[in-house]
Design a protein around this motif. Structure first.
Motif, PDB file in Angstrom:
ATOM      1  N   HIS A 147       0.824  -1.212   0.000  1.00 23.57           N
ATOM      2  CA  HIS A 147       0.000   0.000   0.000  1.00 23.57           C
ATOM      3  C   HIS A 147       0.857   1.261   0.000  1.00 23.57           C
ATOM      4  N   ASN A 148       0.276   2.318  -0.550  1.00 22.71           N
ATOM      5  CA  ASN A 148       0.920   3.622  -0.564  1.00 22.71           C
ATOM      6  C   ASN A 148      -0.014   4.585   0.161  1.00 22.71           C
ATOM      7  N   ALA A 149       0.367   5.000   1.363  1.00 20.67           N
ATOM      8  CA  ALA A 149      -0.481   5.889   2.162  1.00 20.67           C
ATOM      9  C   ALA A 149      -0.308   7.322   1.671  1.00 20.67           C
ATOM     10  N   VAL A 150      -1.418   7.922   1.224  1.00 18.63           N
ATOM     11  CA  VAL A 150      -1.367   9.307   0.763  1.00 18.63           C
ATOM     12  C   VAL A 150      -2.088  10.251   1.727  1.00 18.63           C
ATOM     13  N   MET A 151      -2.891   9.683   2.643  1.00 20.23           N
ATOM     14  CA  MET A 151      -3.601  10.490   3.637  1.00 20.23           C
ATOM     15  C   MET A 151      -3.695   9.723   4.945  1.00 20.23           C
ATOM     16  N   HIS A 152      -3.787  10.495   6.024  1.00 18.45           N
ATOM     17  CA  HIS A 152      -4.010   9.917   7.352  1.00 18.45           C
ATOM     18  C   HIS A 152      -5.236  10.593   7.952  1.00 18.45           C
ATOM     19  N   ILE A 153      -6.030   9.823   8.684  1.00 19.78           N
ATOM     20  CA  ILE A 153      -7.162  10.399   9.395  1.00 19.78           C
ATOM     21  C   ILE A 153      -7.143   9.887  10.829  1.00 19.78           C
ATOM     22  N   GLU A 154      -7.769  10.655  11.690  1.00 22.29           N
ATOM     23  CA  GLU A 154      -7.968  10.225  13.075  1.00 22.29           C
ATOM     24  C   GLU A 154      -9.344   9.579  13.127  1.00 22.29           C
ATOM     25  N   SER A 155      -9.399   8.340  13.625  1.00 21.92           N
ATOM     26  CA  SER A 155     -10.679   7.644  13.684  1.00 21.92           C
ATOM     27  C   SER A 155     -10.757   6.850  14.974  1.00 21.92           C
ATOM     28  N   GLU A 156     -11.901   7.000  15.648  1.00 28.00           N
ATOM     29  CA  GLU A 156     -12.149   6.234  16.874  1.00 28.00           C
ATOM     30  C   GLU A 156     -12.635   4.831  16.535  1.00 28.00           C
ATOM     31  N   THR A 157     -13.321   4.674  15.408  1.00 33.97           N
ATOM     32  CA  THR A 157     -13.923   3.388  15.067  1.00 33.97           C
ATOM     33  C   THR A 157     -12.913   2.411  14.461  1.00 33.97           C
ATOM     34  N   LEU A 158     -11.944   2.946  13.752  1.00 32.16           N
ATOM     35  CA  LEU A 158     -10.928   2.085  13.132  1.00 32.16           C
ATOM     36  C   LEU A 158      -9.702   1.986  14.040  1.00 32.16           C
ATOM     37  N   GLY A 159      -9.058   0.861  14.020  1.00 34.47           N
ATOM     38  CA  GLY A 159      -7.833   0.690  14.800  1.00 34.47           C
ATOM     39  C   GLY A 159      -6.666   1.424  14.152  1.00 34.47           C
ATOM     40  N   GLU A 160      -5.540   1.386  14.829  1.00 38.28           N
ATOM     41  CA  GLU A 160      -4.355   2.058  14.309  1.00 38.28           C
ATOM     42  C   GLU A 160      -3.795   1.267  13.122  1.00 38.28           C
ATOM     43  N   ASN A 161      -3.358   1.999  12.105  1.00 35.46           N
ATOM     44  CA  ASN A 161      -2.791   1.442  10.869  1.00 35.46           C
ATOM     45  C   ASN A 161      -3.784   0.594  10.079  1.00 35.46           C
ATOM     46  N   ILE A 162      -5.056   0.922  10.184  1.00 31.33           N
ATOM     47  CA  ILE A 162      -6.081   0.245   9.389  1.00 31.33           C
ATOM     48  C   ILE A 162      -6.435   1.164   8.225  1.00 31.33           C
ATOM     49  N   ILE A 163      -6.618   0.572   7.056  1.00 29.17           N
ATOM     50  CA  ILE A 163      -6.915   1.358   5.855  1.00 29.17           C
ATOM     51  C   ILE A 163      -8.382   1.780   5.895  1.00 29.17           C
ATOM     52  N   ALA A 164      -8.602   3.104   5.818  1.00 30.97           N
ATOM     53  CA  ALA A 164      -9.949   3.657   5.889  1.00 30.97           C
ATOM     54  C   ALA A 164     -10.591   3.771   4.510  1.00 30.97           C
ATOM     55  N   ALA A 165      -9.816   4.124   3.506  1.00 34.08           N
ATOM     56  CA  ALA A 165     -10.368   4.293   2.156  1.00 34.08           C
ATOM     57  C   ALA A 165      -9.307   3.962   1.111  1.00 34.08           C
ATOM     58  N   VAL A 166      -9.790   3.523  -0.047  1.00 34.34           N
ATOM     59  CA  VAL A 166      -8.906   3.204  -1.175  1.00 34.34           C
ATOM     60  C   VAL A 166      -9.183   4.208  -2.280  1.00 34.34           C
ATOM     61  N   PHE A 167      -8.161   4.956  -2.692  1.00 35.51           N
ATOM     62  CA  PHE A 167      -8.309   5.927  -3.763  1.00 35.51           C
ATOM     63  C   PHE A 167      -7.995   5.318  -5.130  1.00 35.51           C
ATOM     64  N   GLN A 168      -7.076   4.368  -5.147  1.00 35.83           N
ATOM     65  CA  GLN A 168      -6.714   3.684  -6.394  1.00 35.83           C
ATOM     66  C   GLN A 168      -6.335   2.252  -6.037  1.00 35.83           C
ATOM     67  N   LYS A 169      -6.959   1.299  -6.729  1.00 42.58           N
ATOM     68  CA  LYS A 169      -6.696  -0.112  -6.442  1.00 42.58           C
ATOM     69  C   LYS A 169      -5.259  -0.479  -6.830  1.00 42.58           C
ATOM     70  N   GLY A 170      -4.708  -1.422  -6.074  1.00 45.54           N
ATOM     71  CA  GLY A 170      -3.385  -1.946  -6.379  1.00 45.54           C
ATOM     72  C   GLY A 170      -3.499  -3.345  -6.950  1.00 45.54           C
ATOM     73  N   TYR A 171      -2.488  -3.752  -7.709  1.00 49.97           N
ATOM     74  CA  TYR A 171      -2.505  -5.070  -8.346  1.00 49.97           C
ATOM     75  C   TYR A 171      -1.134  -5.718  -8.224  1.00 49.97           C
ATOM     76  N   LYS A 172      -1.156  -7.051  -8.236  1.00 42.70           N
ATOM     77  CA  LYS A 172       0.095  -7.808  -8.160  1.00 42.70           C
ATOM     78  C   LYS A 172      -0.020  -9.087  -8.982  1.00 42.70           C
ATOM     79  N   ILE A 173       1.124  -9.596  -9.383  1.00 41.67           N
ATOM     80  CA  ILE A 173       1.217 -10.915 -10.020  1.00 41.67           C
ATOM     81  C   ILE A 173       2.089 -11.744  -9.098  1.00 41.67           C
ATOM     82  N   GLY A 174       1.496 -12.732  -8.485  1.00 36.37           N
ATOM     83  CA  GLY A 174       2.245 -13.528  -7.508  1.00 36.37           C
ATOM     84  C   GLY A 174       2.694 -12.626  -6.374  1.00 36.37           C
ATOM     85  N   ASP A 175       3.988 -12.540  -6.133  1.00 35.74           N
ATOM     86  CA  ASP A 175       4.537 -11.670  -5.093  1.00 35.74           C
ATOM     87  C   ASP A 175       4.998 -10.327  -5.649  1.00 35.74           C
TER      88      ASP A 175
END
Length: 187
Positions: A147-175
């Motif tokens: 993942h590439n973090a482009v924004m950070h938010i403060e959230s009580e409902t989400l734990g620390e280092n949990i992804i809140a939103a996806v702006f652009q999907k990522g893709y991989k082939i194998g590893d």
């Protein structure tokens, strides 16, 4: 007569002796020539054996070099194919993003939306056949390798280092990551 015969036999004896000396000389020369010829044959045989060994050595080296070349070429071919697939798929990812956006937007024509959905489904099936996978992101723990973090938010409902939103999907082939997911991370 006896003196006369003795005189006549003396030159004949000398001639016989001379002939014997000549015959011995010829025999000696022939023996030397035969010995020289035998030595030349032996040296030619040794020379031919040496040349044969050198040629055999060169042949073995050439065969070893060819075998190494063949193995190296095969290894390079095996390494090139996945890289070529990855580069090609990377070029098509913006098109896939546009189809995803088209599916999210409102459309008055249901048939048109159904056609776009069919194209998107077909596109994703092609990627799946190439072993391309979407990187799971939303609700998952942030992984800098994926993942590439482009924004950070403060959230009580989400734990620390949990992804809140996806702006652009990522893709991989194998590893191998083709494109990191662009995400917003909760602190």
């Amino acid at each position: 007569m006896s003196a006369k015969k003795a005189k006549e036999t003396a030159p004949q004896a000398e001639e016989v002796q001379a002939d014997e000396v000549k015959t011995e000389a010829v025999n000696t020369e022939e023996a030397v020539a035969e010995e020289t010829a035998a030595q030349q044959e032996v040296s030619e045989v040794d020379l031919l054996k040496t040349q044969l060994e050198e040629m055999s050595d060169k042949l073995m080296r050439t065969l070893a070099e060819y075998d190494n070349y063949r193995k190296r070429s095969q290894k390079e071919r095996l390494e090139i194919y996945p890289e070529a697939v990855a580069q090609t798929v990377t070029k098509f990812l913006p098109i896939l993003d546009n189809f995803d956006r088209a599916m999210e937007s409102e459309c008055a024509d249901a048939e048109f939306k159904k056609g776009v959905e069919m194209i998107l489904t077909s596109f994703k099936e092609c990627l799946k056949a190439l072993n391309v996978e979407e990187i799971e992101a939303e609700g998952k723990e942030f992984d800098p390798n994926l993942h590439n973090a482009v924004m950070h938010i403060e959230s009580e409902t989400l734990g620390e280092n949990i992804i809140a939103a996806v702006f652009q999907k990522g893709y991989k082939i194998g590893d191998k990551v083709l494109r990191h997911a662009m995400v917003q991370v909760a602190n």
